[in-house]
Scaffold this motif. Sequence first.
Motif, short mmCIF file in Angstrom:
data_model
loop_
_atom_site.label_atom_id
_atom_site.label_comp_id
_atom_site.label_asym_id
_atom_site.label_seq_id
_atom_site.Cartn_x
_atom_site.Cartn_y
_atom_site.Cartn_z
N GLN A 150 0.81 -1.21 0.00
CA GLN A 150 0.00 0.00 0.00
C GLN A 150 0.85 1.27 0.00
O GLN A 150 0.39 2.32 -0.43
CB GLN A 150 -0.93 0.00 1.21
CG GLN A 150 -2.02 -1.06 1.15
CD GLN A 150 -2.91 -1.06 2.38
OE1 GLN A 150 -2.57 -0.46 3.42
NE2 GLN A 150 -4.06 -1.71 2.30
N ARG A 151 2.07 1.17 0.47
CA ARG A 151 2.97 2.33 0.53
C ARG A 151 3.91 2.42 -0.67
O ARG A 151 4.71 3.36 -0.75
CB ARG A 151 3.77 2.29 1.84
CG ARG A 151 2.88 2.41 3.07
CD ARG A 151 3.65 2.20 4.37
NE ARG A 151 2.71 2.01 5.48
CZ ARG A 151 3.05 1.69 6.72
NH1 ARG A 151 4.34 1.54 7.03
NH2 ARG A 151 2.13 1.53 7.65
N LEU A 152 3.84 1.46 -1.58
CA LEU A 152 4.69 1.47 -2.76
C LEU A 152 4.09 2.42 -3.80
O LEU A 152 2.99 2.17 -4.31
CB LEU A 152 4.78 0.05 -3.32
CG LEU A 152 5.60 -0.14 -4.59
CD1 LEU A 152 7.08 0.16 -4.34
CD2 LEU A 152 5.43 -1.57 -5.12
N PRO A 153 4.78 3.52 -4.13
CA PRO A 153 4.19 4.50 -5.05
C PRO A 153 3.75 3.91 -6.38
O PRO A 153 2.70 4.26 -6.92
CB PRO A 153 5.30 5.53 -5.22
CG PRO A 153 6.10 5.44 -3.96
CD PRO A 153 6.07 3.99 -3.59
N GLU A 154 4.56 2.97 -6.93
CA GLU A 154 4.21 2.37 -8.21
C GLU A 154 2.90 1.58 -8.11
O GLU A 154 2.09 1.58 -9.04
CB GLU A 154 5.34 1.45 -8.69
CG GLU A 154 6.63 2.18 -9.01
CD GLU A 154 7.56 2.35 -7.81
OE1 GLU A 154 8.76 2.60 -8.03
OE2 GLU A 154 7.08 2.24 -6.65
N ALA A 155 2.70 0.89 -6.98
CA ALA A 155 1.46 0.15 -6.80
C ALA A 155 0.28 1.09 -6.53
O ALA A 155 -0.85 0.82 -6.95
CB ALA A 155 1.62 -0.84 -5.65
N GLN A 156 0.54 2.19 -5.83
CA GLN A 156 -0.52 3.17 -5.59
C GLN A 156 -1.08 3.68 -6.90
O GLN A 156 -2.30 3.87 -7.04
CB GLN A 156 0.02 4.33 -4.76
CG GLN A 156 0.34 3.97 -3.32
CD GLN A 156 1.05 5.08 -2.57
OE1 GLN A 156 1.46 6.08 -3.16
NE2 GLN A 156 1.22 4.90 -1.26
N ARG A 157 -0.21 3.88 -7.90
CA ARG A 157 -0.68 4.35 -9.20
C ARG A 157 -1.52 3.31 -9.92
O ARG A 157 -2.24 3.62 -10.87
CB ARG A 157 0.51 4.77 -10.06
CG ARG A 157 1.19 6.05 -9.57
CD ARG A 157 2.17 6.58 -10.59
NE ARG A 157 3.41 5.83 -10.62
CZ ARG A 157 4.47 6.10 -9.85
NH1 ARG A 157 4.43 7.10 -8.98
NH2 ARG A 157 5.57 5.37 -9.95
N GLU A 158 -1.45 2.05 -9.46
CA GLU A 158 -2.25 0.97 -10.04
C GLU A 158 -3.46 0.64 -9.19
O GLU A 158 -4.10 -0.40 -9.38
CB GLU A 158 -1.38 -0.28 -10.20
CG GLU A 158 -0.15 -0.10 -11.08
CD GLU A 158 -0.51 0.13 -12.54
OE1 GLU A 158 -1.62 -0.28 -12.95
OE2 GLU A 158 0.32 0.71 -13.27
N GLY A 159 -3.79 1.51 -8.22
CA GLY A 159 -5.02 1.34 -7.45
C GLY A 159 -4.88 0.65 -6.11
O GLY A 159 -5.88 0.36 -5.46
N VAL A 160 -3.64 0.39 -5.69
CA VAL A 160 -3.43 -0.21 -4.37
C VAL A 160 -3.29 0.91 -3.35
O VAL A 160 -2.30 1.65 -3.37
CB VAL A 160 -2.17 -1.11 -4.35
CG1 VAL A 160 -1.97 -1.72 -2.97
CG2 VAL A 160 -2.29 -2.19 -5.42
#
Length: 402
Positions: free
Chosen positions: A180-190
């Motif tokens: 949830q704190r990974l910026p790349e994953a945040q951009r994918e909706g996490v």
Amino acid sequence: MKRSGRKLYHRNRFAVLAVVALVGALAHVTGAGPSAGQDGADIAGGRPGDLAGVEPYTFRVLPVLPTPTRAWKIFYHSTDATGRPDVVSGTVIVPEDGRTGTRPLVTYAVGTVGMGDQCAPSATLTTGTAVEAPSIARALEHGWAVVITDYPGLGTPGDHTYLVGRAEGNAVLDAARAAQRLPEAQREGVTTSSPVGIMGYSQGGHASAWAGELARDYAPELQVEGIASGGVPADVLQGASDGKGQEARNVGLSMMIAIGHDAAYPELKLDSYLTGDGRTLVQKLRGGCVLENVVASRGRTLEDLLARNPIDSPEWQRRLGEDRLGTRSPAAPVYLYHGTTDEVVPYGLGEQLRSDWCALGASVEWHTYPLAGHGPAAVTGGGPAMDWLADRLEGRPAQSNC
């Protein structure tokens, strides 16, 4: 191509990869590829779940075929069995499906792979040699992000704390936080609003069940909606004390449990209990994958390896007893399953866990697989467990059969 067509194409690609890999993956169970070291990881202090390092990654179900995903190897802060900070490695995978908005997140705990860094999921998921890659691919088919912990000491310095419940459970929960704190994953909706599922079988069943019991107090901000755990070794002390069970299992697994607990609790002083042959074998097991360790231990008995039995020690009994599940109600509904003829994790351990959780008022959907051993129950039960988890992540209410 229309959006619905893209989604169907995406799902079909995963389906083909998963079916083919079900046959091929077992041949690679010991793994290959690079050792998952701590290169680039910042081991300075951080909150549990904070990222300590990130590397680009490729997820493969088969060695030669990439998948329609984006992936990253991560190093993240966690908490060990005694409450001290540590750093654990893992893998975050997100399907390239064009989904917008908040995406569900599954924190996935693998079964026993061994003790050497080369056996860690982050080492084998990128080479297409991970046995559980097809199951992870099925989770990705649902449009979920998946994070897979390597567990403490498996892919990072030190011995793997094998079947040490609190360390495993913390690592599973902190993996979700890290995703949830990974910026790349945040951009994918996490995001922190993502509904979270927890899933695992065998050692992964132990870890996922522990995560379920710890979540309410350790990671209350995670929106855990369901826990699917199978083949759970819910009472490590009882299993270790069962001489018949030890004969049924390869003694290498018992020695791996001893190594893992000695790593978590140095006061146990495993070396003082070993014979010369025992010390030689333990050194080999520390660097081996599961099949290598089973083969290395074949024909050995605990009497060959131990000058005295650690189970007779109050210190060992206390630490192994601390791994027992069923003393706290899980933070979300549970899907629990077990084969009735499980030769690795006795069926009675799963049955007792169901009884204990039900007595605590938990919502438990319990399924048994008659005449199924450890492996067949994993294959037969994994699909229904994931379907159940999909209902929870989509907000449908669970039904208990306590």
